[in-house]
Design a protein around this motif. Structure first.
Motif, PDB file in Angstrom:
ATOM      1  N   SER A  69       5.617 -18.380  14.967  1.00 58.51           N
ATOM      2  CA  SER A  69       6.794 -17.567  15.276  1.00 58.51           C
ATOM      3  C   SER A  69       7.629 -18.132  16.423  1.00 58.51           C
ATOM      4  N   LYS A  70       7.155 -19.212  17.062  1.00 64.77           N
ATOM      5  CA  LYS A  70       7.898 -19.775  18.197  1.00 64.77           C
ATOM      6  C   LYS A  70       9.290 -20.212  17.740  1.00 64.77           C
ATOM      7  N   GLU A  71      10.308 -19.691  18.407  1.00 65.31           N
ATOM      8  CA  GLU A  71      11.690 -19.868  17.970  1.00 65.31           C
ATOM      9  C   GLU A  71      12.081 -21.336  17.810  1.00 65.31           C
ATOM     10  N   GLU A  72      11.730 -22.176  18.797  1.00 71.57           N
ATOM     11  CA  GLU A  72      12.106 -23.591  18.749  1.00 71.57           C
ATOM     12  C   GLU A  72      11.515 -24.292  17.526  1.00 71.57           C
ATOM     13  N   THR A  73      10.281 -23.921  17.176  1.00 66.54           N
ATOM     14  CA  THR A  73       9.616 -24.557  16.036  1.00 66.54           C
ATOM     15  C   THR A  73      10.214 -24.067  14.719  1.00 66.54           C
TER      16      THR A  73
END
Length: 452
Positions: A69-73
């Motif tokens: 869920s990490k935005e950058e990924t």
């Protein structure tokens, strides 16, 4: 940086810690190997990998979007997918490969539409629209996304996908997430999706048609011309669907399309509007409305221009023939109305036919006496003696046959205009202006007695 203004190129410059994700068991060792082969490679190297084992890479991307869920990924993986599809849109078919039958290839993108930032929303929408548009159609009881029509699997069904996607696109047209990019992106996706009949039904049910109408207006910049073209393309696609046509009949779509086509020099814009006219001509009151708006004359003007597109020239000829047929079928009052609204008044038989006036006198009350107002405008603006004479005569006929004719004409301040024409250099104009004034002052019975 504002994430709404991120570009794919900027996102792809990031270094994502894939090894860390494997250590924390968010991706498998196999995923890591595939990512190491693919990430940061040249376009030709990536193309070779996709040609060799495209579905495997799609599975890796889908797993990451589902589990991380990490935005950058998430942004990075969406950028990878967009880059892959931009280089070759046919790769969207990889998402429907049989080896992915148990993967829910729609769900991650649908979910991200509603919870992501603008970059994530935009990429998810574009990718999902393309994947949906190339899905295999129902065959042997199998529906797209690998789910059998009788299956109880929890994979996202195509009907749910279409409904949710349309709902989101309409929400962007109503309340844009991005001030400049939401509307063009939504229209661009709809121009692809509305090629499908089932998508048209979903769009009408979502009350989306009315959201297109305000976007139909003359455009000057390249960006606004493209938005106008794609909006008109959506209208053309909807003109094949009866429920959408019924709704369009309640809007101002026709005056807006006529206004655009009258002044546009962009061939693709003119072509898609003319094709829309061809589709709508025989439906409901559209044909009469086109004639009301002066489309026959506009078509003549368009035909005189040097278009290079043969399809456009064929469509213009088809539209011209259709409009002529439509005019032949009009009632006597419809014909009269077209003659007046176009300002082409002549001594056609109906002007002096008592039956015409007796049978149609109440029709003159339509749209707050629109026809009378146009006749009075002709008195002010026309230089054609025949048109002026006929307009005066018709006003005098209205006074004679309508019970409140003198009052209506007087209230419209027609008397002053007609009296000016009593000194006209043309004898026919003078004669009919005098008749009209006599009927205004003396009433129909006495004026007719004087004329006899």
């Amino acid at each position: 940086m504002d994430r709404a203004e991120l570009s794919t190129e900027q996102v792809l410059k990031r270094d994502i810690p894939w090894e860390t994700y494997m250590t924390t068991k968010l991706i498998t060792g196999t995923c890591l190997q595939l990512l190491r082969r693919y990430d940061k490679r040249s376009e030709s190297q990536r193309a070779a990998l996709l040609d060799d084992d495209g579905p495997a890479y799609v599975r890796v991307f889908m797993n990451i979007l589902r589990d991380i869920s990490k935005e950058e990924t998430v942004e990075y993986v969406l950028a990878l997918i967009e880059e892959m599809l931009t280089a070759n849109p046919k790769r969207a078919r990889l998402f429907h490969d049989k080896s992915l039958a148990n993967e829910d290839t729609y769900e991650p993108f649908l979910r991200l539409l509603w919870i992501g930032n603008w970059f994530i929303q935009e990429k998810s929408c574009k990718i999902l629209s393309l994947i949906v548009s190339v899905r295999p159609k129902i065959q042997d009881g199998i529906v797209p996304n690998g789910r059998a029509s009788h299956s109880k699997s929890k994979l996202t069904g195509i009907n749910d996908v279409l409904r949710d996607l349309v709902e989101w696109l309409c929400s962007q047209l109503r309340n844009p997430s991005h001030p400049n990019r939401s509307v063009p992106m939504a229209i661009n996706c709809l121009a692809t999706l509305l090629r499908e009949p089932c998508m048209r039904a979903s769009f009408v049910q979502a009350d989306g048609v009315k959201l297109l109408i305000p976007l139909i207006s003359p455009a000057s910049t390249q960006q606004s011309i493209q938005l106008l073209y794609e909006t008109c393309l959506c209208i053309w696609l909807l003109s094949y669907y009866d429920a959408a046509v019924d709704y369009l009949a309640t809007t101002r779509v026709m005056p807006r399309l006529v206004e655009v086509v009258k002044g546009s020099t962009k061939e693709k814009v003119v072509r898609v509007i003319v094709l829309t006219f061809c589709n709508l001509l025989a439906k409901g009151a559209f044909g009469a409305q086109m004639i009301d708006l002066g489309l026959p004359q506009i078509v003549q003007s368009l035909k005189a221009q040097a278009w290079s597109d043969e399809d456009l020239l064929d469509a213009l000829n088809q539209l011209e023939d259709g409009l002529k047929d439509n005019m032949k079928r009009l009632s006597s009052f419809d014909k009269y109305k077209q003659e007046v609204l176009l300002g082409h008044l002549d001594w056609s038989p109906m002007h002096k036919d008592p039956n015409f006036w007796r049978e149609n006198i109440t029709n003159f009350e339509e749209n707050d006496f629109q026809i009378l107002r146009v006749l009075i405008t002709i008195l002010d603006t026309s230089n054609d003696p025949t048109a002026l004479a006929v307009a005066c005569y018709d006003l005098s006929q209205f006074i004679q046959y309508h019970p409140g004719g003198r009052i209506v004409i007087s209230d419209m301040k027609a008397k002053e205009r007609v009296m000016k024409l009593m000194n006209h250099e043309n004898a026919e104009v003078t004669k009919n202006a005098l008749l009209c004034v006599q009927r205004l002052f003396l009433g129909a019975k006495y004026a007719s007695f004087l004329q006899s």
